[in-house]
Motif scaffolding. Structure first.
Motif: not given
Length: 273
Positions: A40-49, A62-74
């Motif tokens: 998930m891109q961090i902009s979608l974390l919403g209330k979980y930020r 829910k039997g799910l895992k966070l695989a990655a947080l996506t943070i764009p860089h220049a």
């Protein structure tokens, strides 16, 4: 871990910088599709930020895992900007609540390919420095994600050659995106094979040779070959499914279920063979 499957947040919201509080919907869609991971891109974390513990609890339920947080860089000037550094520091600590989750780092697309080699070298230097700090100071794995749009610094085969030659495999990984590779006129399986020693994370979405996004299995990418390359190379990370055809904006939940069906019908048999 064996290869596992999930979805990247771009299927719900394509722009990495658009904020939306939809994580509960995202988790339900992924679970209903029979997939297990989120990138998930961090902009979608919403209330979980600001609530990683709560996010972890909901994923576990829910039997799910966070695989990655996506943070764009220049990486302007060859290093993280002040804002990028601030986000890194916060999300290094955030990721520690999710053992095994990585920081996925898309290379931002700018207005032109001016000063191409200079910018490529700057991005590589910034990425390597980020990866070193992440691993040595926080135990976090990072992986650079090229995006091959028209003004991307990582569009063609010669660009990828520069990238693979420059990334330091001790610190910074590579996230191949099959669709963006196709958009650059390359064959996804060949680029994945070339970059295999660096691969830490994988994105799959389908595209045609004339640069149109397609539903999984309806474009020109040989995903069976891509999966075989990953399997033969001993890859044991995540493959994240995406779709950008436009249909996902009409009924995202249905598209995610279709992605799950594609995995079960077309990818699992290769891994079991």
């Amino acid at each position: 871990m064996a290869i596992e499957f999930g979805c990247q947040g771009s299927t719900w919201v394509l722009d990495y910088d658009v904020e939306a509080d939809i994580m509960d919907e995202v988790m339900d869609d992924i679970k209903n599709a029979g997939l297990t991971g989120l990138d998930m891109q961090i902009s979608l974390l919403g209330k979980y930020r600001d609530a990683p513990e709560r996010f972890k609890e909901e994923l576990d339920k829910k039997g799910l895992k966070l695989a990655a947080l996506t943070i764009p860089h220049a990486f302007p000037g060859g290093k993280s900007s002040d804002k990028e550094r601030e986000l890194e520091d916060y999300y290094f600590e955030y990721l520690k609540h999710f053992p095994g989750a990585i920081m996925n780092v898309p290379s931002r697309v700018e207005k032109s390919r001016d000063n191409l080699l200079q910018r490529q070298k700057e991005i590589i230097k910034g990425a390597n420095d980020l990866g070193k700090r992440a691993l040595e100071e926080h135990g976090i794995v990072t992986s650079l994600h090229p995006i091959s749009y028209v003004t991307s610094y990582w569009r063609f085969k010669e660009d990828y050659d520069v990238l693979f030659d420059g990334l330091d495999p001790r610190y910074m990984g590579y996230t191949p995106d099959a669709g963006h590779i196709e958009f650059g006129g390359m064959e996804a399986a060949e680029i994945i094979k070339q970059g295999l020693p660096l691969v830490k994370h994988v994105h799959f979405k389908d595209a045609s040779k004339n640069n149109e996004w397609k539903k999984m299995g309806e474009g020109d990418i040989d995903f069976a070959k891509c999966v075989q390359v990953l399997k033969d190379g001993g890859y044991d990370g995540w493959i994240m499914l995406e779709e950008e055809t436009g249909a996902e904006q009409e009924n995202t939940s249905k598209v995610i279920v279709e992605l799950g069906d594609y995995v079960r019908n077309n990818i699992h048999p290769i891994l079991k063979g």
